[in-house]
Design an enzyme around this catalytic site. Structure first.
Site, PDB file in Angstrom:
ATOM      1  N   GLY A 246      50.017  45.649  29.200  1.00 29.61           N
ATOM      2  CA  GLY A 246      50.501  44.515  29.980  1.00 29.61           C
ATOM      3  C   GLY A 246      51.670  44.728  30.904  1.00 29.61           C
ATOM      4  N   PRO A 281      48.540  50.659  27.574  1.00 31.28           N
ATOM      5  CA  PRO A 281      48.750  50.380  28.999  1.00 31.28           C
ATOM      6  C   PRO A 281      47.538  50.768  29.845  1.00 31.28           C
ATOM      7  CG  PRO A 281      49.905  52.383  28.375  1.00 31.28           C
ATOM      8  CD  PRO A 281      49.178  51.899  27.145  1.00 31.28           C
ATOM      9  N   GLY A 282      47.183  49.941  30.793  1.00 34.01           N
ATOM     10  CA  GLY A 282      46.108  50.270  31.727  1.00 34.01           C
ATOM     11  C   GLY A 282      46.669  50.343  33.137  1.00 34.01           C
ATOM     12  N   ARG A 319      40.290  41.173  43.088  1.00 31.41           N
ATOM     13  CA  ARG A 319      41.566  40.585  42.655  1.00 31.41           C
ATOM     14  C   ARG A 319      42.113  39.521  43.612  1.00 31.41           C
ATOM     15  NH1 ARG A 319      45.794  42.861  41.883  1.00 31.41           N
ATOM     16  NH2 ARG A 319      46.287  41.867  39.905  1.00 31.41           N
ATOM     17  N   CYS A 350      29.567  36.546  52.479  1.00 31.45           N
ATOM     18  CA  CYS A 350      29.433  35.163  52.943  1.00 31.45           C
ATOM     19  C   CYS A 350      30.124  34.170  52.023  1.00 31.45           C
ATOM     20  CB  CYS A 350      27.955  34.820  53.060  1.00 31.45           C
ATOM     21  SG  CYS A 350      27.142  36.015  54.095  1.00 31.45           S
ATOM     22  N   GLU A 351      31.419  34.320  51.881  1.00 25.99           N
ATOM     23  CA  GLU A 351      32.214  33.373  51.098  1.00 25.99           C
ATOM     24  C   GLU A 351      33.593  33.311  51.732  1.00 25.99           C
ATOM     25  OE1 GLU A 351      32.271  32.937  47.049  1.00 25.99           O
ATOM     26  OE2 GLU A 351      30.404  34.014  46.649  1.00 25.99           O
ATOM     27  N   TYR A 378      41.731  47.780  37.869  1.00 24.57           N
ATOM     28  CA  TYR A 378      40.986  46.529  37.992  1.00 24.57           C
ATOM     29  C   TYR A 378      40.451  46.347  39.408  1.00 24.57           C
ATOM     30  CZ  TYR A 378      43.389  45.886  33.605  1.00 24.57           C
ATOM     31  OH  TYR A 378      43.861  46.075  32.330  1.00 24.57           O
TER      32      TYR A 378
HETATM   33  N1  LLP Z   1      44.947  45.749  25.694  1.00 28.14           N
HETATM   34  C1  LLP Z   1      44.161  44.650  25.715  1.00 28.14           C
HETATM   35  C2  LLP Z   1      43.681  44.105  24.432  1.00 28.14           C
HETATM   36  C3  LLP Z   1      43.837  44.048  26.938  1.00 28.14           C
HETATM   37  O1  LLP Z   1      43.084  42.954  26.948  1.00 28.14           O
HETATM   38  C4  LLP Z   1      44.322  44.595  28.157  1.00 28.14           C
HETATM   39  C5  LLP Z   1      44.002  43.985  29.442  1.00 28.14           C
HETATM   40  C6  LLP Z   1      45.122  45.762  28.084  1.00 28.14           C
HETATM   41  C7  LLP Z   1      45.422  46.302  26.840  1.00 28.14           C
HETATM   42  C8  LLP Z   1      45.670  46.444  29.301  1.00 28.14           C
HETATM   43  O2  LLP Z   1      46.557  45.644  30.016  1.00 28.14           O
HETATM   44  P1  LLP Z   1      47.352  46.268  31.276  1.00 28.14           P
HETATM   45  O3  LLP Z   1      48.318  47.286  30.739  1.00 28.14           O
HETATM   46  O4  LLP Z   1      46.359  46.876  32.185  1.00 28.14           O
HETATM   47  O5  LLP Z   1      48.015  45.082  31.877  1.00 28.14           O
HETATM   48  N2  LLP Z   1      41.625  41.990  35.792  1.00 28.14           N
HETATM   49  C9  LLP Z   1      43.017  41.593  35.680  1.00 28.14           C
HETATM   50  C10 LLP Z   1      43.690  42.182  34.472  1.00 28.14           C
HETATM   51  C11 LLP Z   1      42.969  41.872  33.180  1.00 28.14           C
HETATM   52  C12 LLP Z   1      43.616  42.488  31.968  1.00 28.14           C
HETATM   53  C13 LLP Z   1      42.787  42.328  30.759  1.00 28.14           C
HETATM   54  N3  LLP Z   1      43.303  42.922  29.566  1.00 28.14           N
HETATM   55  C14 LLP Z   1      43.733  41.956  36.983  1.00 28.14           C
HETATM   56  O6  LLP Z   1      43.105  42.498  37.876  1.00 28.14           O
HETATM   57  O7  LLP Z   1      44.934  41.665  37.138  1.00 28.14           O
END
Ligand code: LLP
Length: 425
Positions: A246, A281-282, A319, A350-351, A378
């Site tokens: 997050g 972390p993603g 996004r 077309c949106e 993402y």
């Molecule tokens: N762990 C869990 C259980 C999660 O659901 C997520 C993200 C992460 C870790 C990784 O979170 P990060 O470090 O990437 O913030 N599509 C959206 C973001 C959706 C995130 C969903 N869960 C966007 O483009 O902002």
């Protein structure tokens, strides 16, 4: 604000031209076509190592959240750096295994795991199930018992903390579908402790994505700490604490805490428990390492504004349409004296929701290349074939080396699994 002010690690401008590492971005567009995803290998590596270093001497495991960008080359790179993985589907598990990731470093999150997914995760020996409901716990127990196996589990706590992020990506409030409250968690742990095919090993939470403050993390970690203390008192041995993912990235000029600021604050709460710390972390690993290259197809003067219609669209990068997300858009080549204009950068879909950026001051003549920054997370992973648009190619850049890590989809592949009923032939 010049749109170049915040070029992230891995990207730089030299004599007007945008570079990704030592590679001129315009050459990539010429060689591979547009729209095109490009990623800096160095930026991904640096971001991962920054997380590792943030933990200092604390026992830890960084589990990259595969959903942010699941290309197997990126998973391979992270596996080679020692990363674990946070997955949310059987598909992500197979990607991790295909990439050479270690099943023993995989945690499985998500509110709806199917029996087949649970069976497969047990078969390959994942590290832990992050369990989100009582039904899921009983299902895991049943499948583990059928297999004569023991499932390592953690219960995902919903700490009812406001992550102060976009409502669609806020997950730690009690009205959200995720996790269970601390009281219910306690009961589930007690149940698991007495079940011969379940082994409680950790606690976890994840309160949302693109967080820009440390405080909500600290608040949720305090809930985890209190729970672990209670569990240990009842003889339930909790070995790890997974604080979820997050942490946000800088898309414009937001101030984002560093991984080490976050982890220092977390350690201040959790070090006395002497547990292994885990994080998922993603975005903060891949988000700013990527860009989406696109070409201006049409410049169009509307009645009230100018549009630059580009060859990338909401199917490539959802996004902005989905969350009104703002991502920096820069010219790939800046020529001295070229005139800027204020444009909405829109795609051909077309949106009306199909835009990549609004009111951007850019030089965007027909045929010019633009780069949408912050597109490593993402972005490709949320791409679709809407409007029968093939998904873009992906390129990994390392110094002056470039590798196609995903070919551009061909048109015929888009309907290869479709069939016309005989009666219609
Ligand atoms: N762990 C869990 C259980 C999660 O659901 C997520 C993200 C992460 C870790 C990784 O979170 P990060 O470090 O990437 O913030 N599509 C959206 C973001 C959706 C995130 C969903 N869960 C966007 O483009 O902002």
């Amino acid at each position: 604000m010049s749109s170049d002010l915040n070029l992230p690690n891995g990207f730089a401008r030299q004599a007007g031209s945008l570079f990704c590492e030592d590679t001129q971005v315009s050459d990539l567009a010429e060689q591979f076509g547009t729209p095109l995803y490009i990623y800096s290998q160095t930026a991904i590596t640096d971001a991962f190592l920054t997380w590792k270093q943030a933990f200092g001497d604390a026992r830890h495991l960084v589990c990259y959240a595969v959903k942010a960008n699941s290309n197997i080359a990126i998973l391979r790179l992270l596996a080679s750096l020692g990363s674990g993985f946070d997955i949310v589907s059987g598909g992500e598990l197979e990607r991790v295994l295909t990439a050479g990731g270690d099943a023993a470093k995989v945690v499985f999150s998500g509110v709806g795991k199917s029996p087949a997914e649970i069976r497969r995760a047990l078969e390959v020996g994942i590290r832990c199930f992050n369990v989100e409901s009582s039904s899921e716990l009983y299902l895991i127990e049943k499948i583990a018992s059928e297999r004569g196996d023991t499932a390592r589990i953690s219960i995902r706590i919903n700490p009812d903390v406001d992550a102060k992020t976009h409502p669609y990506i806020s997950t730690g409030l009690k009205e959200n579908k995720f996790g269970v409250n601390a009281q219910q968690a306690l009961e589930l742990y007690r149940y698991a402790q007495g079940a011969s095919h379940l082994q409680p090993v950790g606690v976890d939470c994840h309160i949302g994505s693109q967080l820009t403050e440390v405080a909500p993390f600290v608040e949720s970690v305090q809930h985890l700490r209190d729970l672990v203390l209670q569990l240990r008192k009842s003889g339930i041995n909790i070995e790890h604490i997974d604080i979820g993912g997050g942490l946000g990235i800088q898309y414009s000029d937001e101030a984002i805490p560093s991984p080490s600021e976050l982890i220092s604050a977390v350690r201040a709460e959790l070090d006395p428990l002497d547990a292994e710390l885990m994080i998922e972390p993603g975005r903060s690993i891949v988000g700013n390492a990527g860009a989406l290259l696109t070409k201006v197809l049409v410049e169009k003067a509307g009645d009230t504004k100018y549009f630059a219609v580009v060859d990338a669209a909401m199917n490539d990068l959802l996004r902005p349409a989905l969350y009104s997300a703002w991502q920096n858009i820069v010219e790939v080549s800046v020529t001295q004296g070229s005139e800027k204009n204020t444009y909405d950068i829109v795609g051909p879909v077309c949106e009306t929701g199909d835009f990549l950026g609004k009111e951007r001051s850019l030089s965007a003549r027909e045929g010019d290349l633009l780069a949408v920054m912050g597109a490593g997370a993402y972005s490709f992973s949320m791409a679709s074939n809407y409007n029968t648009r093939p998904r873009a190619a992906e390129i990994l850049v390392h110094g002056s080396h470039t590798h196609i890590i995903r070919q551009r989809e061909t048109l015929s592949s888009l309907w290869q699994d479709e069939q016309i009923p005989e009666a219609l032939l």
